[in-house]
Write a protein that holds these residues in place. Structure first.
Motif, PDB file in Angstrom:
ATOM      1  N   ILE A   1      37.663  36.260   9.911  1.00 53.27           N
ATOM      2  CA  ILE A   1      38.380  37.037  10.936  1.00 53.27           C
ATOM      3  C   ILE A   1      38.397  36.156  12.173  1.00 53.27           C
ATOM      4  O   ILE A   1      37.374  35.546  12.510  1.00 53.27           O
ATOM      5  CB  ILE A   1      37.630  38.357  11.239  1.00 53.27           C
ATOM      6  CG1 ILE A   1      37.604  39.243  10.000  1.00 53.27           C
ATOM      7  CG2 ILE A   1      38.263  39.085  12.420  1.00 53.27           C
ATOM      8  CD1 ILE A   1      36.740  40.475  10.160  1.00 53.27           C
ATOM      9  N   LEU A   2      39.535  36.069  12.821  1.00 51.17           N
ATOM     10  CA  LEU A   2      39.641  35.224  14.013  1.00 51.17           C
ATOM     11  C   LEU A   2      39.933  36.105  15.226  1.00 51.17           C
ATOM     12  O   LEU A   2      40.919  36.837  15.245  1.00 51.17           O
ATOM     13  CB  LEU A   2      40.768  34.200  13.828  1.00 51.17           C
ATOM     14  CG  LEU A   2      40.941  33.172  14.937  1.00 51.17           C
ATOM     15  CD1 LEU A   2      39.739  32.232  15.009  1.00 51.17           C
ATOM     16  CD2 LEU A   2      42.214  32.350  14.722  1.00 51.17           C
ATOM     17  N   VAL A   3      39.052  36.021  16.220  1.00 50.77           N
ATOM     18  CA  VAL A   3      39.232  36.807  17.451  1.00 50.77           C
ATOM     19  C   VAL A   3      39.612  35.847  18.579  1.00 50.77           C
ATOM     20  O   VAL A   3      38.889  34.879  18.841  1.00 50.77           O
ATOM     21  CB  VAL A   3      37.927  37.553  17.821  1.00 50.77           C
ATOM     22  CG1 VAL A   3      38.055  38.234  19.189  1.00 50.77           C
ATOM     23  CG2 VAL A   3      37.578  38.593  16.754  1.00 50.77           C
ATOM     24  N   LEU A   4      40.739  36.107  19.209  1.00 46.43           N
ATOM     25  CA  LEU A   4      41.141  35.268  20.341  1.00 46.43           C
ATOM     26  C   LEU A   4      40.442  35.776  21.597  1.00 46.43           C
ATOM     27  O   LEU A   4      40.693  36.900  22.051  1.00 46.43           O
ATOM     28  CB  LEU A   4      42.665  35.313  20.530  1.00 46.43           C
ATOM     29  CG  LEU A   4      43.188  34.525  21.727  1.00 46.43           C
ATOM     30  CD1 LEU A   4      42.960  33.028  21.559  1.00 46.43           C
ATOM     31  CD2 LEU A   4      44.662  34.809  21.971  1.00 46.43           C
ATOM     32  N   ALA A   5      39.555  34.959  22.139  1.00 45.48           N
ATOM     33  CA  ALA A   5      38.829  35.362  23.357  1.00 45.48           C
ATOM     34  C   ALA A   5      39.812  35.448  24.520  1.00 45.48           C
ATOM     35  O   ALA A   5      40.685  34.597  24.660  1.00 45.48           O
ATOM     36  CB  ALA A   5      37.742  34.348  23.670  1.00 45.48           C
ATOM     37  N   GLU A   6      39.667  36.482  25.324  1.00 47.22           N
ATOM     38  CA  GLU A   6      40.523  36.575  26.515  1.00 47.22           C
ATOM     39  C   GLU A   6      39.671  36.345  27.762  1.00 47.22           C
ATOM     40  O   GLU A   6      38.599  36.935  27.907  1.00 47.22           O
ATOM     41  CB  GLU A   6      41.215  37.944  26.572  1.00 47.22           C
ATOM     42  CG  GLU A   6      42.105  38.032  27.789  1.00 47.22           C
ATOM     43  CD  GLU A   6      43.217  39.059  27.675  1.00 47.22           C
ATOM     44  OE1 GLU A   6      43.839  39.172  26.608  1.00 47.22           O
ATOM     45  OE2 GLU A   6      43.472  39.726  28.687  1.00 47.22           O
ATOM     46  N   HIS A   7      40.144  35.479  28.615  1.00 44.54           N
ATOM     47  CA  HIS A   7      39.426  35.210  29.861  1.00 44.54           C
ATOM     48  C   HIS A   7      40.428  35.081  30.992  1.00 44.54           C
ATOM     49  O   HIS A   7      41.602  34.778  30.763  1.00 44.54           O
ATOM     50  CB  HIS A   7      38.582  33.931  29.744  1.00 44.54           C
ATOM     51  CG  HIS A   7      39.359  32.736  29.311  1.00 44.54           C
ATOM     52  ND1 HIS A   7      39.985  31.895  30.183  1.00 44.54           N
ATOM     53  CD2 HIS A   7      39.627  32.240  28.069  1.00 44.54           C
ATOM     54  CE1 HIS A   7      40.597  30.931  29.515  1.00 44.54           C
ATOM     55  NE2 HIS A   7      40.400  31.126  28.226  1.00 44.54           N
ATOM     56  N   ARG A   8      39.962  35.364  32.177  1.00 41.07           N
ATOM     57  CA  ARG A   8      40.845  35.240  33.333  1.00 41.07           C
ATOM     58  C   ARG A   8      40.025  34.790  34.519  1.00 41.07           C
ATOM     59  O   ARG A   8      38.960  35.329  34.793  1.00 41.07           O
ATOM     60  CB  ARG A   8      41.510  36.581  33.637  1.00 41.07           C
ATOM     61  CG  ARG A   8      42.649  36.443  34.639  1.00 41.07           C
ATOM     62  CD  ARG A   8      43.244  37.772  35.000  1.00 41.07           C
ATOM     63  NE  ARG A   8      43.952  38.376  33.893  1.00 41.07           N
ATOM     64  CZ  ARG A   8      44.420  39.641  33.934  1.00 41.07           C
ATOM     65  NH1 ARG A   8      44.242  40.375  34.989  1.00 41.07           N
ATOM     66  NH2 ARG A   8      45.056  40.142  32.901  1.00 41.07           N
ATOM     67  N   ARG A   9      40.482  33.793  35.175  1.00 39.00           N
ATOM     68  CA  ARG A   9      39.845  33.244  36.383  1.00 39.00           C
ATOM     69  C   ARG A   9      38.355  33.015  36.175  1.00 39.00           C
ATOM     70  O   ARG A   9      37.517  33.438  36.963  1.00 39.00           O
ATOM     71  CB  ARG A   9      40.098  34.166  37.574  1.00 39.00           C
ATOM     72  CG  ARG A   9      41.569  34.411  37.752  1.00 39.00           C
ATOM     73  CD  ARG A   9      41.859  35.381  38.825  1.00 39.00           C
ATOM     74  NE  ARG A   9      42.167  34.681  40.053  1.00 39.00           N
ATOM     75  CZ  ARG A   9      42.558  35.283  41.160  1.00 39.00           C
ATOM     76  NH1 ARG A   9      42.683  36.574  41.198  1.00 39.00           N
ATOM     77  NH2 ARG A   9      42.827  34.598  42.222  1.00 39.00           N
ATOM     78  N   GLY A  10      38.063  32.367  35.033  1.00 37.25           N
ATOM     79  CA  GLY A  10      36.685  31.949  34.793  1.00 37.25           C
ATOM     80  C   GLY A  10      35.771  33.048  34.293  1.00 37.25           C
ATOM     81  O   GLY A  10      34.560  32.861  34.207  1.00 37.25           O
ATOM     82  N   GLU A  11      36.328  34.220  33.959  1.00 31.66           N
ATOM     83  CA  GLU A  11      35.472  35.290  33.444  1.00 31.66           C
ATOM     84  C   GLU A  11      35.990  35.802  32.116  1.00 31.66           C
ATOM     85  O   GLU A  11      37.191  36.003  31.946  1.00 31.66           O
ATOM     86  CB  GLU A  11      35.449  36.458  34.428  1.00 31.66           C
ATOM     87  CG  GLU A  11      34.475  36.219  35.546  1.00 31.66           C
ATOM     88  CD  GLU A  11      34.319  37.420  36.456  1.00 31.66           C
ATOM     89  OE1 GLU A  11      34.622  38.532  36.018  1.00 31.66           O
ATOM     90  OE2 GLU A  11      33.896  37.202  37.593  1.00 31.66           O
TER      91      GLU A  11
ATOM     92  N   GLU B   1      50.576  30.762  39.418  1.00 31.71           N
ATOM     93  CA  GLU B   1      49.382  31.097  40.204  1.00 31.71           C
ATOM     94  C   GLU B   1      49.067  32.582  40.078  1.00 31.71           C
ATOM     95  O   GLU B   1      49.928  33.381  39.689  1.00 31.71           O
ATOM     96  CB  GLU B   1      49.593  30.763  41.682  1.00 31.71           C
ATOM     97  CG  GLU B   1      50.739  31.533  42.291  1.00 31.71           C
ATOM     98  CD  GLU B   1      50.885  31.373  43.793  1.00 31.71           C
ATOM     99  OE1 GLU B   1      49.870  31.253  44.496  1.00 31.71           O
ATOM    100  OE2 GLU B   1      52.027  31.382  44.262  1.00 31.71           O
ATOM    101  N   TYR B   2      47.833  32.932  40.399  1.00 25.59           N
ATOM    102  CA  TYR B   2      47.480  34.340  40.514  1.00 25.59           C
ATOM    103  C   TYR B   2      47.735  34.754  41.956  1.00 25.59           C
ATOM    104  O   TYR B   2      47.379  34.027  42.884  1.00 25.59           O
ATOM    105  CB  TYR B   2      45.992  34.544  40.215  1.00 25.59           C
ATOM    106  CG  TYR B   2      45.661  34.407  38.745  1.00 25.59           C
ATOM    107  CD1 TYR B   2      46.029  35.400  37.849  1.00 25.59           C
ATOM    108  CD2 TYR B   2      44.988  33.287  38.268  1.00 25.59           C
ATOM    109  CE1 TYR B   2      45.730  35.272  36.498  1.00 25.59           C
ATOM    110  CE2 TYR B   2      44.689  33.155  36.922  1.00 25.59           C
ATOM    111  CZ  TYR B   2      45.059  34.159  36.046  1.00 25.59           C
ATOM    112  OH  TYR B   2      44.771  34.038  34.726  1.00 25.59           O
ATOM    113  N   ILE B   3      48.348  35.900  42.130  1.00 26.27           N
ATOM    114  CA  ILE B   3      48.578  36.386  43.495  1.00 26.27           C
ATOM    115  C   ILE B   3      47.736  37.640  43.689  1.00 26.27           C
ATOM    116  O   ILE B   3      47.925  38.638  43.001  1.00 26.27           O
ATOM    117  CB  ILE B   3      50.077  36.668  43.748  1.00 26.27           C
ATOM    118  CG1 ILE B   3      50.878  35.378  43.513  1.00 26.27           C
ATOM    119  CG2 ILE B   3      50.299  37.210  45.158  1.00 26.27           C
ATOM    120  CD1 ILE B   3      52.376  35.551  43.549  1.00 26.27           C
ATOM    121  N   GLU B   4      46.791  37.516  44.577  1.00 21.04           N
ATOM    122  CA  GLU B   4      45.877  38.639  44.849  1.00 21.04           C
ATOM    123  C   GLU B   4      46.625  39.738  45.592  1.00 21.04           C
ATOM    124  O   GLU B   4      47.348  39.451  46.558  1.00 21.04           O
ATOM    125  CB  GLU B   4      44.745  38.098  45.738  1.00 21.04           C
ATOM    126  CG  GLU B   4      43.450  38.837  45.638  1.00 21.04           C
ATOM    127  CD  GLU B   4      42.699  38.591  44.326  1.00 21.04           C
ATOM    128  OE1 GLU B   4      42.597  39.555  43.569  1.00 21.04           O
ATOM    129  OE2 GLU B   4      42.233  37.469  44.102  1.00 21.04           O
TER     130      GLU B   4
END
Ligand SMILES: Cc1cc2nc3c(=O)[nH]c(=O)nc-3n(C[C@H](O)[C@H](O)[C@H](O)COP(=O)(O)OP(=O)(O)OC[C@H]3O[C@@H](n4cnc5c(N)ncnc54)[C@H](O)[C@@H]3O)c2cc1C
Length: 319
Positions: free
Chosen positions: A3-13, A188-191
Motif C-alpha cells: 500500500i502506498l501512502v502519499l505523505a502530505e506536508h505544507r510549509r515544513g509541517e 507562493e503562499y499568501i497568508e
C-alpha cells in the motif's frame, strides 16, 4: 505487494491527514499481509524520523521542484516511485492538493479512483469504499471490480492519527533530476490577513449556520456570545452571504479552531465544517433536525429551535 501512502506536508509541517491515512493503511496492510510504504516528495528529512516507526518502507524523492505541491512534478515523481514499488492501493489525502492531483494521476496511470473515502477495505484483491453522501446523512458503499492498483482519496479527520507501532521502516532514496515542463507552477503562499478578530485563539466560540435565518437575527446571537465571553464564528453560507466576515468562517475553506467550547447553532455539520472544529474540547450543538450530522460529533446536543434555546441558556448562565 504493498500500500502506498502519499505523505502530505505544507510549509515544513506534516499534515495530520498523513498519520490518519497511515492508521487506515496499517489496518489494511495487516489484514492483507501487505507492506505499508510512505512516499515523501520533496520533504524535510525530519519527516522520515517521524514516520519510521509507523510504516514498513519510506520512499524519499527530494528535489527543489517537489518542495511545494505542483501537479506535474508530483505525477512524474509518483511514477518514478512506482518503478520500485507495486502497490495494490495508493492513498492520497482528500485535501485541496489531493483533489487536484488524484484525477490526473488516475488518468495518467489508467487506474480507478474513488474520492473522499471515509473508510476502505481490501478483500480478495478488490476494494470496498465507504463514502458519505447527502451532506453526511447517508453512507454509500462502493464495491469495485478487481483491478491491479486502486487510487483513493481519504477524507481528513476520518481516522485517528496512527499510534507508535515500533516499526523500523527501510528508507529508499530516489533521484529526481528530470526537468518537468509545468503547465502550472507553485508561486507562493499568501497568508490571509486577520482583518477582524482571530477566532483561532478564542476559548469559547458561538458559531452560527444558515439556521440563523437572516442577518437581522445575528445581534441576538452576538449578545449571547458576549454574555458568555465568546467570539462569534460561522459556517460558510453565513460568510458567503456576507452576514459575517470571511475571517469568522470555520471549515476546510475557512479556519481550523480548537476552542474549549464550541457552540454550533443552526449548523448542519457538513464534513467541510466538521474538519475545522471537530477537535474542539466540548461541542454543543443546537439544531431543529435530529438527523443533522453535527450530532454525530457533538458532546451535548439539543434538538430545538435555537431562538428558544438561547434565552434558556442565558437564564441558566446568569444564575
Ligand atoms: C469545496 C468546499 C469547501 C467548503 N468549505 C466549507 C467551510 O470551510 N465551512 C463550512 O461551514 N462549509 C463549507 N462548505 C459548505 C458545506 O458543504 C455546507 O454546505 C455548509 O457547511 C452548510 O452550512 P450550514 O450548516 O450553515 O447550512 P445548512 O446545511 O443549510 O444547515 C442549516 C441547519 O440549520 C438547522 N436549522 C434551521 N433553522 C434552525 C433553527 N431555527 N434552530 C436550530 N436549527 C435550525 C437546519 O436543521 C440545518 O441543519 C464547503 C463546501 C465545499 C464544496
Amino acid at each position: 505487494m504493498s500500500i502506498l501512502v502519499l505523505a502530505e506536508h505544507r510549509r515544513g509541517e506534516l499534515r495530520d491527514v498523513t498519520t490518519e491515512m497511515l492508521n487506515l493503511g496499517n489496518r489494511i496492510a495487516k489484514e492483507n499481509s501487505l507492506q505499508l510504504c510512505v512516499l515523501l516528495l520533496g520533504a524535510d528529512k525530519g519527516f522520515t524520523e517521524a514516520l519510521k516507526s509507523v510504516c514498513d518502507r519510506i520512499i524519499v524523492i527530494d528535489s527543489p521542484e517537489l518542495k511545494d505541491y505542483s501537479p506535474d512534478p508530483y505525477i512524474k515523481a509518483i511514477k518514478k516511485a512506482l518503478t520500485v514499488v507495486n502497490p495494490q492501493l495508493i492513498m492520497v489525502a482528500h485535501s485541496a492538493c489531493g483533489m487536484d492531483l488524484a484525477p490526473a494521476l488516475s488518468e495518467e496511470l489508467s487506474i480507478p479512483l474513488v474520492t473522499d473515502c471515509v473508510d476502505v477495505r481490501l478483500k480478495d484483491k478488490k476494494i470496498i469504499t465507504l463514502r458519505q453522501i447527502y451532506g453526511g446523512k447517508v453512507f454509500s458503499e462502493l464495491n469495485l471490480k478487481p483491478f491491479d492498483t486502486y487510487l483513493v482519496t481519504i477524507r481528513p479527520g476520518s481516522f485517528e492519527p496512527v499510534k507508535e507501532l515500533g516499526k523500523s521502516a527501510s528508507i529508499t532514496e530516489l533521484s529526481f533530476e528530470d526537468q518537468v515542463l509545468e503547465k502550472r507552477r507553485f508561486l507562493e503562499y499568501i497568508e490571509e490577513k486577520i482583518e477582524d478578530v482571530d477566532i483561532t485563539s478564542a476559548d469559547i466560540l458561538v458559531s452560527i449556520g444558515r439556521g440563523v435565518g437572516k442577518p437581522e437575527n445575528i445581534p441576538i446571537i452576538q449578545e449571547f456570545a458576549e454574555e458568555i465571553g465568546a467570539l462569534l464564528s460561522c459556517s460558510r453560507p453565513v460568510a458567503d452571504k456576507g452576514w459575517l466576515p470571511k475571517s469568522r468562517q470555520v471549515g476546510t475553506s475557512g479556519k481550523t479552531v480548537r476552542p474549549k467550547i464550541y457552540i454550533a447553532l443552526g449548523i448542519s455539520g457538513a464534513f467541510q465544517h466538521q474538519v475545522g472544529m471537530k477537535n474542539s474540547k466540548t461541542i454543543i450543538a443546537v439544531n431543529k433536525d435530529p438527523k443533522a450530522p453535527i450530532f454525530n460529533i457533538a458532546h451535548y446536543g439539543v434538538v430545538a429551535d435555537m431562538f428558544q434555546v438561547i434565552p434558556l441558556l442565558k437564564e441558566k448562565l446568569k444564575k
